[in-house]
Design a protein around this motif. Structure first.
Motif, PDB file in Angstrom:
ATOM      1  N   THR A   1      -9.985 -15.214  31.942  1.00  0.00           N
ATOM      2  CA  THR A   1     -11.306 -15.826  32.015  1.00  0.00           C
ATOM      3  C   THR A   1     -12.339 -14.750  32.269  1.00  0.00           C
ATOM      4  O   THR A   1     -12.006 -13.604  32.533  1.00  0.00           O
ATOM      5  N   GLY A   2     -13.601 -15.113  32.173  1.00  0.00           N
ATOM      6  CA  GLY A   2     -14.655 -14.131  32.360  1.00  0.00           C
ATOM      7  C   GLY A   2     -14.780 -13.236  31.155  1.00  0.00           C
ATOM      8  O   GLY A   2     -14.423 -13.600  30.040  1.00  0.00           O
ATOM      9  N   THR A   3     -15.278 -12.032  31.392  1.00  0.00           N
ATOM     10  CA  THR A   3     -15.434 -11.036  30.335  1.00  0.00           C
ATOM     11  C   THR A   3     -14.602  -9.825  30.723  1.00  0.00           C
ATOM     12  O   THR A   3     -15.053  -8.980  31.496  1.00  0.00           O
ATOM     13  N   PRO A   4     -13.365  -9.722  30.216  1.00  0.00           N
ATOM     14  CA  PRO A   4     -12.480  -8.645  30.665  1.00  0.00           C
ATOM     15  C   PRO A   4     -12.889  -7.247  30.209  1.00  0.00           C
ATOM     16  O   PRO A   4     -12.466  -6.262  30.793  1.00  0.00           O
ATOM     17  N   TYR A  21      -6.934  -9.030  23.553  1.00  0.00           N
ATOM     18  CA  TYR A  21      -7.370  -9.951  24.593  1.00  0.00           C
ATOM     19  C   TYR A  21      -6.266 -10.995  24.728  1.00  0.00           C
ATOM     20  O   TYR A  21      -5.948 -11.690  23.769  1.00  0.00           O
ATOM     21  N   GLY A  26     -11.309 -16.253  27.999  1.00  0.00           N
ATOM     22  CA  GLY A  26     -12.195 -15.118  28.258  1.00  0.00           C
ATOM     23  C   GLY A  26     -13.200 -14.916  27.141  1.00  0.00           C
ATOM     24  O   GLY A  26     -13.040 -15.396  26.022  1.00  0.00           O
ATOM     25  N   THR A  27     -14.273 -14.202  27.451  1.00  0.00           N
ATOM     26  CA  THR A  27     -15.295 -13.874  26.464  1.00  0.00           C
ATOM     27  C   THR A  27     -14.975 -12.515  25.851  1.00  0.00           C
ATOM     28  O   THR A  27     -14.772 -11.529  26.567  1.00  0.00           O
ATOM     29  N   GLN A  46     -10.128 -18.086  23.270  1.00  0.00           N
ATOM     30  CA  GLN A  46     -10.978 -16.931  23.545  1.00  0.00           C
ATOM     31  C   GLN A  46     -12.353 -17.264  22.974  1.00  0.00           C
ATOM     32  O   GLN A  46     -12.444 -17.923  21.928  1.00  0.00           O
TER      33      GLN A  46
END
Length: 181
Positions: A1-4, A21, A26-27, A46
């Motif tokens: 999740t989030g922006t790795p 990814y 996630g973004t 994604q």
């Protein structure tokens, strides 16, 4: 999740390099990649960030089991020089951005689900013999580079918006009689 992957500087796409990814929901960061894999580890897609994604070689969505990716939130532009693959079990939702495949051979492999969004444009621009993939498109551009021939594979093609053949400059050919799509 989030922006790795947070890119504040330059990300250099080296030959044979790959960014994968694998998280859930996630973004994905808009950047230039050499190979890009979006392989979520469960049922959460994604999410493409906004901007332009350039993949200098192959772009794979899905791993044969889990969810895929969506561009419907941020409407990215995708440029793929190799092969765009939607794996079995994966779904790719386009968003309204433009997708351009400049590879030759069969630059779009779809064994999963390809869902187009109204106003999306999908262009084939390979400068060599290219096989087009039967699918539902919103706007479809068949714009062979140089004197290349782009051939429709067998199957059903649905275009909900505009079908454009040629780019007004090159003398490429779109051929539909070989496989009777």
């Amino acid at each position: 999740t989030g922006t790795p992957l947070v890119k504040t500087g330059t990300l250099t796409a080296t030959t044979n390099g790959k960014v994968a990814y694998t998280g859930n929901g996630g973004t994905v960061t808009a950047a230039t990649y050499y190979n890009l894999d979006l392989k979520p580890s469960s049922s959460s897609d994604q999410v493409f960030g906004s901007g332009t994604f350039t993949v200098n070689n192959n772009f794979v969505i899905g791993d044969g089991t889990n969810a895929g990716a969506t561009g419907a939130t941020n409407n990215p532009t995708l440029n793929v020089a190799g092969v765009l693959t939607i794996a079995a079990g994966a779904t790719f939702t386009t968003g309204t951005g433009t997708i351009t495949l400049s590879g030759t051979g069969t630059p779009f492999v779809k064994t999963g689900t390809f869902t187009v969004t109204n106003n999306n444009t999908f262009n084939y621009t390979g400068n060599g013999a290219t096989i087009l993939t039967a699918a539902t498109y919103y706007n479809l551009g068949i714009k062979p580079g140089g004197t290349a021939t782009h051939t429709f594979s067998s199957g059903t093609y649905t275009v909900g918006g505009n079908l454009t053949i040629g780019d007004g400059v090159n003398t490429g050919t779109a051929q539909a009689n070989t496989n009777d799509p």
